[in-house]
Design an enzyme around this catalytic site. Structure first.
Site, PDB file in Angstrom:
ATOM      1  N   LEU A 192       1.401  -1.101   0.132  1.00  0.00           N
ATOM      2  CA  LEU A 192       0.013  -0.187   0.330  1.00  0.00           C
ATOM      3  C   LEU A 192       0.791   1.513   0.147  1.00  0.00           C
ATOM      4  O   LEU A 192       1.501   1.569   0.975  1.00  0.00           O
ATOM      5  CB  LEU A 192      -1.057  -0.041   1.276  1.00  0.00           C
ATOM      6  CG  LEU A 192      -1.989  -1.123   1.540  1.00  0.00           C
ATOM      7  CD1 LEU A 192      -1.607  -2.204   0.719  1.00  0.00           C
ATOM      8  CD2 LEU A 192      -3.010  -0.573   2.302  1.00  0.00           C
ATOM      9  N   ILE A 193       0.858   1.709  -1.024  1.00  0.00           N
ATOM     10  CA  ILE A 193       1.910   3.315  -0.841  1.00  0.00           C
ATOM     11  C   ILE A 193       1.152   4.627  -1.181  1.00  0.00           C
ATOM     12  O   ILE A 193       0.199   4.362  -2.483  1.00  0.00           O
ATOM     13  CB  ILE A 193       2.800   2.721  -2.395  1.00  0.00           C
ATOM     14  CG1 ILE A 193       4.102   3.840  -2.529  1.00  0.00           C
ATOM     15  CG2 ILE A 193       1.800   2.504  -3.789  1.00  0.00           C
ATOM     16  CD1 ILE A 193       4.900   3.472  -3.319  1.00  0.00           C
ATOM     17  N   LYS A 274      -8.484   3.376   7.398  1.00  0.00           N
ATOM     18  CA  LYS A 274      -7.201   2.226   7.320  1.00  0.00           C
ATOM     19  C   LYS A 274      -8.141   0.514   7.572  1.00  0.00           C
ATOM     20  O   LYS A 274      -7.159   0.428   5.890  1.00  0.00           O
ATOM     21  CB  LYS A 274      -6.557   2.023   8.679  1.00  0.00           C
ATOM     22  CG  LYS A 274      -5.626   3.625   9.091  1.00  0.00           C
ATOM     23  CD  LYS A 274      -4.066   2.983   7.289  1.00  0.00           C
ATOM     24  CE  LYS A 274      -3.690   4.853   7.445  1.00  0.00           C
ATOM     25  NZ  LYS A 274      -2.485   3.632   8.976  1.00  0.00           N
ATOM     26  N   GLY A 296       3.494   1.236   5.247  1.00  0.00           N
ATOM     27  CA  GLY A 296       4.353   1.658   6.372  1.00  0.00           C
ATOM     28  C   GLY A 296       4.352   2.526   7.660  1.00  0.00           C
ATOM     29  O   GLY A 296       5.146   2.837   7.789  1.00  0.00           O
ATOM     30  N   GLN A 305      -1.586   4.127  15.233  1.00  0.00           N
ATOM     31  CA  GLN A 305      -0.544   3.708  14.822  1.00  0.00           C
ATOM     32  C   GLN A 305      -0.161   2.579  16.343  1.00  0.00           C
ATOM     33  O   GLN A 305       0.822   2.404  16.533  1.00  0.00           O
ATOM     34  CB  GLN A 305       0.669   3.738  13.892  1.00  0.00           C
ATOM     35  CG  GLN A 305       0.277   3.994  12.528  1.00  0.00           C
ATOM     36  CD  GLN A 305       1.230   4.450  11.247  1.00  0.00           C
ATOM     37  OE1 GLN A 305       2.308   4.594  12.450  1.00  0.00           O
ATOM     38  NE2 GLN A 305       0.788   4.809  10.088  1.00  0.00           N
ATOM     39  N   CYS A 464      14.968  11.991 -20.872  1.00  0.00           N
ATOM     40  CA  CYS A 464      15.238  11.173 -19.862  1.00  0.00           C
ATOM     41  C   CYS A 464      15.585   9.872 -21.098  1.00  0.00           C
ATOM     42  O   CYS A 464      15.302   9.919 -22.245  1.00  0.00           O
ATOM     43  CB  CYS A 464      14.670  10.817 -18.368  1.00  0.00           C
ATOM     44  SG  CYS A 464      12.912  10.116 -18.769  1.00  0.00           S
TER      45      CYS A 464
END
Length: 493
Positions: A192-193, A274, A296, A305, A464
């Site tokens: 999960l980013i 969450k 994270g 948390q 690039c």
């Protein structure tokens, strides 16, 4: 006259934990690592040869071109499973005098005005000991070069010799590897980013541990936020995991957040958000046949948390939830981010706070959470999962090009200015310039602020090497109102 291309050899030392595995596991890990190295290095050197079955892996390039060697050194430093690499020159083993003869021209310049020592690692049966090589070669170098002298502790230069039965190697360069296990040697996960420090570092750590890491992004802040997170995901994959293809999943979560804000008690919103994310990620993971999720989160970093809250959050899924950062300090996480190159991405990702509780609970009660969730319309969660978009990370811009048009050209008109947005390390390996056109150098992590300072009357083309990051940044700039930007890709097909 036929000219034979010169090759160069690298010796790859295995991450120590690989060497203590059982014989079948060790052989499997080495096989995976060998394949990963070959896959990555072949992109810049089609003729590269990779072999090795037990103690180390040998890589032989098809050319001694400086750019090929520089790319190989850089790539080997970022492949999971590599403890360190040595660039070496290989010779057949005859006598110690021959070793000295080859070492003199190889080290004469490096030893001038320096202290040094010689070390020898030896495998096989020989009529001499390693100490004999160290004394004889060291003595010869001391006499026949302009070295200051031999110094066994903390010398300026260490001359390293490895003898493998009937051949030996003189080390000419060395670099640290990433460590960890070969990517693909473990089962895959879905990370999960969000694009922040924590989720990017946790994704890196699972990749380093040999875990094929897919990405799941919950879009709370619109297209610009999604583009920024795709950039950092692409960077992580291309830098540390490109031996395996992975997917980037975008779940539109604005409707879910709106429902939470309307119907959930203020103090419970963070925990419930969450839980909704874990439920959605679990549905995605099951369809992908992935058995674990990655977050994270670190204990007590924010209110959601605490151990109590994490337990309540995890109860929303039957999947294993991995938290690589669970006991890390925030500064430790930031330090890793700086070391792996994601810090500058994170600094430029737009901030978006979806749910802010005035007095968030730190000790969520399951019964209270259940009562709040009864007022939530779960059809909205199902809708978000059903409307998700999935794209291969290797082709990550494809999903966005259907929504935002960016001009990509293979030529530069008079008056147009090229901006090379590559990382300075990449620029150093492959310098880029044009004799008849202006080229500016603004690394991607400074582009957002620097571009606003440029002359709006001029047209700029981002460059690039592969054209991926330049297109993503061009889209980002266009969304911010800059219509004087395009992309230069000389290899455009």
């Amino acid at each position: 006259m036929i000219t034979v291309a010169r090759t160069m050899k690298f010796i790859i030392k295995l991450f120590p934990e690989i060497t203590i595995k059982s014989t079948p596991v060790r052989k499997r890990f080495i096989k995976v690592l060998r394949k990963n190295i070959r896959t990555i290095l072949k992109r810049s050197d089609e003729g590269v040869d990779v072999r090795g079955t037990w103690d180390f892996i040998e890589v032989t390039t098809s050319s001694d071109d400086p750019i090929v060697l520089a790319e190989a050194r850089d790539q080997l430093s970022h492949i999971p499973g590599v403890a360190y690499w040595m660039q070496v020159t290989e010779y057949p083993l005859t006598t110690i005098d021959d070793i000295l003869e080859k070492a003199l021209p190889a080290f004469r310049e490096r030893l001038a005005g320096k202290t040094f020592r010689v070390t020898c690692a030896r495998q096989g049966t020989h009529d001499f000991q390693s100490i004999d090589v160290e004394k004889q070669v060291g003595g010869g170098l001391n006499v026949h070069t302009e070295a200051v002298g031999v110094k066994l502790k903390n010398p300026d230069v260490t001359v390293k010799i490895e003898i493998k039965r009937d051949r030996y190697f003189l080390e000419t360069a060395r670099g640290e590897g990433l460590g960890g296990y070969p990517l693909g040697s473990m089962e895959p996960v879905l990370s999960l980013i969000s694009g922040g420090f924590d989720s990017t570092v946790s994704s890196f750590l699972t990749m380093k541990r040999g875990i094929r890491t897919h990405f799941c992004f919950f879009n709370l802040g619109g297209h610009a936020h999604e583009l920024a997170v795709k950039e950092v995901a692409y960077y992580l994959w291309s830098r540390f995991g490109s031996s395996h293809n992975v997917r980037f999943v975008t779940v539109p979560f604005e409707g879910v957040v709106e429902e939470i804000l309307k119907n959930v008690d203020n103090s419970q919103m963070g925990v419930i958000l969450k839980r909704m994310m874990l439920r959605a990620a679990t549905s995605v993971a099951k369809e992908m046949h992935v058995e674990a999720l990655v977050t994270g989160e670190a204990v007590a970093q924010v209110s959601s948390q605490t151990l109590t809250n994490l337990a309540v959050i995890d109860a929303a899924t039957d999947h294993l939830v991995l938290r690589p950062l669970v006991a890390m300090d925030k500064q430790d996480i930031i330090d890793i981010s700086a070391r792996i190159g994601t810090e500058e991405f994170v600094k430029n990702i737009p901030e978006y706070c979806a749910v802010i509780s005035k007095n968030p609970t730190t000790k969520a009660k399951p019964e209270k959470i259940a009562a709040e969730e009864e007022r939530f319309d779960f059809a909205l969660l199902d809708k978000a999962v059903a409307e998700r978009r999935t794209v291969s990370v290797s082709d990550i811009i494809a999903d966005d090009l259907t929504r935002e048009e960016v001009d990509v050209v293979d030529h530069v008109d008079q008056g147009e200015i090229i901006i090379d947005i590559r990382h300075p390390d990449e620029e150093e390996i492959k310098p880029f310039s044009m004799s008849d056109r202006e080229v500016m150098h603004v690394p991607f992590y400074q582009l957002r602020t620097k571009f606003a300072e440029l002359d709006r009357e001029k047209h700029y083309l981002l460059y690039c090497e592969k054209g991926v990051m330049s297109q993503l940044h061009a889209m980002h700039l266009r969304e911010e109102g800059h219509d004087n930007v395009g992309v230069f890709n000389p290899d455009k097909k």
